[in-house]
Write an enzyme that holds these catalytic residues in place. Sequence first.
Site, PDB file in Angstrom:
ATOM      1  N   LYS A 182      29.768  -8.884  47.416  1.00 14.92           N
ATOM      2  CA  LYS A 182      30.399  -7.566  47.340  1.00 14.92           C
ATOM      3  C   LYS A 182      29.644  -6.635  48.249  1.00 14.92           C
ATOM      4  O   LYS A 182      28.449  -6.423  48.097  1.00 14.92           O
ATOM      5  CB  LYS A 182      30.299  -7.024  45.910  1.00 14.92           C
ATOM      6  CG  LYS A 182      31.469  -7.379  45.062  1.00 14.92           C
ATOM      7  CD  LYS A 182      31.702  -6.286  44.073  1.00 14.92           C
ATOM      8  CE  LYS A 182      33.048  -6.417  43.431  1.00 14.92           C
ATOM      9  NZ  LYS A 182      33.376  -5.208  42.729  1.00 14.92           N
ATOM     10  N   GLY A 189      22.593  -5.226  41.129  1.00 13.38           N
ATOM     11  CA  GLY A 189      21.549  -4.441  41.789  1.00 13.38           C
ATOM     12  C   GLY A 189      21.227  -3.185  40.989  1.00 13.38           C
ATOM     13  O   GLY A 189      22.086  -2.641  40.295  1.00 13.38           O
ATOM     14  N   GLY A 190      19.976  -2.733  41.063  1.00 12.94           N
ATOM     15  CA  GLY A 190      19.585  -1.490  40.401  1.00 12.94           C
ATOM     16  C   GLY A 190      19.792  -1.569  38.907  1.00 12.94           C
ATOM     17  O   GLY A 190      19.368  -2.527  38.257  1.00 12.94           O
ATOM     18  N   ASP A 191      20.479  -0.572  38.376  1.00 11.82           N
ATOM     19  CA  ASP A 191      20.820  -0.570  36.959  1.00 11.82           C
ATOM     20  C   ASP A 191      22.287  -0.956  36.821  1.00 11.82           C
ATOM     21  O   ASP A 191      23.135  -0.440  37.545  1.00 11.82           O
ATOM     22  CB  ASP A 191      20.589   0.832  36.377  1.00 11.82           C
ATOM     23  CG  ASP A 191      20.917   0.852  34.899  1.00 11.82           C
ATOM     24  OD1 ASP A 191      20.058   0.462  34.103  1.00 11.82           O
ATOM     25  OD2 ASP A 191      22.061   1.220  34.542  1.00 11.82           O
ATOM     26  N   GLU A 239     -19.281   3.578  20.335  1.00 15.17           N
ATOM     27  CA  GLU A 239     -18.148   2.945  21.038  1.00 15.17           C
ATOM     28  C   GLU A 239     -18.049   1.443  20.778  1.00 15.17           C
ATOM     29  O   GLU A 239     -16.984   0.909  20.524  1.00 15.17           O
ATOM     30  CB  GLU A 239     -18.285   3.168  22.552  1.00 15.17           C
ATOM     31  CG  GLU A 239     -17.812   4.524  23.031  1.00 15.17           C
ATOM     32  CD  GLU A 239     -16.385   4.844  22.596  1.00 15.17           C
ATOM     33  OE1 GLU A 239     -15.526   3.945  22.656  1.00 15.17           O
ATOM     34  OE2 GLU A 239     -16.136   5.994  22.167  1.00 15.17           O
ATOM     35  N   MET A 287      26.124   4.614  48.046  1.00 13.63           N
ATOM     36  CA  MET A 287      27.165   4.120  48.942  1.00 13.63           C
ATOM     37  C   MET A 287      27.606   5.226  49.902  1.00 13.63           C
ATOM     38  O   MET A 287      28.789   5.392  50.168  1.00 13.63           O
ATOM     39  CB  MET A 287      28.362   3.611  48.125  1.00 13.63           C
ATOM     40  CG  MET A 287      27.999   2.399  47.290  1.00 13.63           C
ATOM     41  SD  MET A 287      29.353   1.803  46.290  1.00 13.63           S
ATOM     42  CE  MET A 287      29.191   2.815  44.836  1.00 13.63           C
ATOM     43  N   THR A 327      17.100   1.953  38.919  1.00 17.07           N
ATOM     44  CA  THR A 327      18.176   2.279  39.845  1.00 17.07           C
ATOM     45  C   THR A 327      17.643   2.711  41.213  1.00 17.07           C
ATOM     46  O   THR A 327      16.490   3.136  41.339  1.00 17.07           O
ATOM     47  CB  THR A 327      19.075   3.372  39.231  1.00 17.07           C
ATOM     48  OG1 THR A 327      20.214   3.523  40.061  1.00 17.07           O
ATOM     49  CG2 THR A 327      18.345   4.696  39.108  1.00 17.07           C
ATOM     50  N   ALA A 328      18.504   2.575  42.232  1.00 16.65           N
ATOM     51  CA  ALA A 328      18.097   2.877  43.610  1.00 16.65           C
ATOM     52  C   ALA A 328      17.542   4.297  43.743  1.00 16.65           C
ATOM     53  O   ALA A 328      16.594   4.522  44.499  1.00 16.65           O
ATOM     54  CB  ALA A 328      19.280   2.676  44.552  1.00 16.65           C
ATOM     55  N   ASP A 334      25.370 -10.589  43.275  1.00 18.96           N
ATOM     56  CA  ASP A 334      26.033  -9.932  44.401  1.00 18.96           C
ATOM     57  C   ASP A 334      25.355 -10.329  45.709  1.00 18.96           C
ATOM     58  O   ASP A 334      24.245 -10.840  45.712  1.00 18.96           O
ATOM     59  CB  ASP A 334      25.971  -8.410  44.220  1.00 18.96           C
ATOM     60  CG  ASP A 334      26.778  -7.977  43.003  1.00 18.96           C
ATOM     61  OD1 ASP A 334      27.748  -8.664  42.661  1.00 18.96           O
ATOM     62  OD2 ASP A 334      26.407  -6.953  42.399  1.00 18.96           O
ATOM     63  N   PRO A 341      15.884  -2.301  42.521  1.00 19.89           N
ATOM     64  CA  PRO A 341      16.236  -2.000  43.898  1.00 19.89           C
ATOM     65  C   PRO A 341      15.897  -3.109  44.897  1.00 19.89           C
ATOM     66  O   PRO A 341      16.273  -3.011  46.054  1.00 19.89           O
ATOM     67  CB  PRO A 341      15.424  -0.745  44.187  1.00 19.89           C
ATOM     68  CG  PRO A 341      14.261  -0.836  43.263  1.00 19.89           C
ATOM     69  CD  PRO A 341      14.743  -1.517  42.039  1.00 19.89           C
TER      70      PRO A 341
HETATM   71  N1  SAH Z   1      23.738  -0.286  40.347  1.00 22.01           N
HETATM   72  C1  SAH Z   1      23.069   0.058  41.576  1.00 22.01           C
HETATM   73  C2  SAH Z   1      23.987   0.775  42.541  1.00 22.01           C
HETATM   74  C3  SAH Z   1      25.117  -0.075  43.023  1.00 22.01           C
HETATM   75  S1  SAH Z   1      26.055   0.721  44.249  1.00 22.01           S
HETATM   76  C4  SAH Z   1      21.832   0.895  41.260  1.00 22.01           C
HETATM   77  O1  SAH Z   1      21.640   1.318  40.124  1.00 22.01           O
HETATM   78  O2  SAH Z   1      21.032   1.108  42.165  1.00 22.01           O
HETATM   79  C5  SAH Z   1      25.282   0.164  45.722  1.00 22.01           C
HETATM   80  C6  SAH Z   1      24.561   1.313  46.395  1.00 22.01           C
HETATM   81  O3  SAH Z   1      23.309   1.518  45.779  1.00 22.01           O
HETATM   82  C7  SAH Z   1      24.246   1.096  47.846  1.00 22.01           C
HETATM   83  O4  SAH Z   1      25.330   1.400  48.681  1.00 22.01           O
HETATM   84  C8  SAH Z   1      23.112   2.079  48.048  1.00 22.01           C
HETATM   85  O5  SAH Z   1      23.595   3.391  48.168  1.00 22.01           O
HETATM   86  C9  SAH Z   1      22.384   1.985  46.723  1.00 22.01           C
HETATM   87  N2  SAH Z   1      21.254   1.044  46.784  1.00 22.01           N
HETATM   88  C10 SAH Z   1      21.103  -0.103  46.115  1.00 22.01           C
HETATM   89  N3  SAH Z   1      19.915  -0.680  46.384  1.00 22.01           N
HETATM   90  C11 SAH Z   1      19.296   0.142  47.264  1.00 22.01           C
HETATM   91  C12 SAH Z   1      18.039   0.115  47.924  1.00 22.01           C
HETATM   92  N4  SAH Z   1      17.155  -0.868  47.734  1.00 22.01           N
HETATM   93  N5  SAH Z   1      17.727   1.137  48.738  1.00 22.01           N
HETATM   94  C13 SAH Z   1      18.592   2.150  48.935  1.00 22.01           C
HETATM   95  N6  SAH Z   1      19.776   2.230  48.335  1.00 22.01           N
HETATM   96  C14 SAH Z   1      20.145   1.237  47.516  1.00 22.01           C
END
Ligand code: SAH
Length: 463
Positions: free
Chosen positions: A270, A301-303, A22, A383, A331-332, A248, A225
């Site tokens: 938003k 937010g998220g993707d 090793e 949402m 994404t969330a 946002d 998220p």
């Molecule tokens: N582009 C984002 C979604 C935008 S729409 C993504 O990919 O996550 C916004 C919605 O995303 C919110 O109304 C909720 O339903 C969800 N969301 C975003 N962040 C969140 C979180 N930390 N926990 C739970 N839901 C979330």
Amino acid sequence: MRHFPIFLALSERIVIVSGGGEAALAKLRLLMKTEAALHVYAEAPAPEIAQWATEGRLTLHRRLLAHDDVAGAALVYAADEDDVLDARTAHHARAQGVLLNVVDNLEESQFITPAIVDRDPVTVAIGTEGAAPVLARAIKAQLEETLPAATGPLARIGQAFRKMAEALPHGRARRDFWSDYYFNAGPRALPQGEAAVRDTLDALLEGHLTRDQRAGFVSFVGSGPGDPDLLTLKARRLLDRADVVLYDRLAPQPILELARREAVLIEVGKTGFGPSTPQETINALIVEHAAKGAQVVRLKGGDPTLFGRLDEEIDALTAHGIAYEIVPGITAASAAVAAIGQSLTKRGRNQQVRLLTAHDTEGFADHDWRTLAAPGQVAAIYMGKRAARFVQGRLLMHSAAPDTPVTVVSNASRPDQSVVECTLATLSADLDLCPDGPALILYGLAPRDALPTVQSLRRQEVS
Ligand code: SAH
């Protein structure tokens, strides 16, 4: 400083490794990155070593190291993991005056091999005089993060361009050019190949020579998220370099703090049904700043490609001939399902998962409820809080089982994350238990029974 760091030219020089286990493997993996002539002495070498010998990457001697083998070598590694054999190797090396390293034996070693971050031709060596290997590893991990994988190829291509860049005046102008290359234009061009990077260098130099014509650029960056640790490395880097950040309303403060101190931060609020900046205003703001030559981060937010009205913003940029990139985020749905210890898909349960929004610009969004109502379906409903009663009604109307599990995860991945477990029948009533903040409805999924402790506690707080 007990050890003096140097970078040794090993091209065609002999490096000897005594040992075939090793420890030898670990050293050889590193040494094979060099151009040294590697000689391994081992009576029973590991199969990898035999393989490398067959491939001509090293010379294998299936015997113990002898006194004369060492003559003329640049380095000797005693890597037999055996005190007696290592002492023998050390004796030979010393007798021939060849630099010696005894693996895991600082006292007997004349040199040590540092921890290395390899972005050839950029190499960072980290040494702690053997005192704190854990610290060396931590520093290495940090450097690995800050030096993107593209650093190596970019440095190689950049090296060949140094002469041309001298057309720029010394100092600030030249520094700006190179930092633009290494951190913006270069990494963007690299996926298209080295020729594209060279073209980019030409264009970039041209731009810097006539500075005020510098083109703006927009990065649509997914901020994940909410937990800053769930940002991508690329998102962090872009935030660190942006001139303008448009975000946002829900963008978490710790993430915004990653932006450069000089950056202009603009909130383009938003919320689902609350006060919001009209999309046209957002489009116009992005265009305005990019047109002035700014490096703009449009944080989403998220993707950014999910329910983020990305296409409208891209259309606005395209109409003005402004270049852009999309940087994915977590994404969330991924964060929410992680919070309940489940998978979005599972063999034998659901081979597909729907990501849907419960309301669109017109109001509540209609879907193929009949398909979704069938047993075993899974959907992540974005949402969905205010539309929950509507969704519930539609699904029940299409004969979904009232006891279908439904979980609402609010503020997924954030410190105030909460999980409410219910069924389709109780969904709209149970929503009262959810705290404020973004919430994702996981249809067809219940939290796993044995949830990690912290999350179970949080759930009890809510219910
Ligand atoms: N582009 C984002 C979604 C935008 S729409 C993504 O990919 O996550 C916004 C919605 O995303 C919110 O109304 C909720 O339903 C969800 N969301 C975003 N962040 C969140 C979180 N930390 N926990 C739970 N839901 C979330």
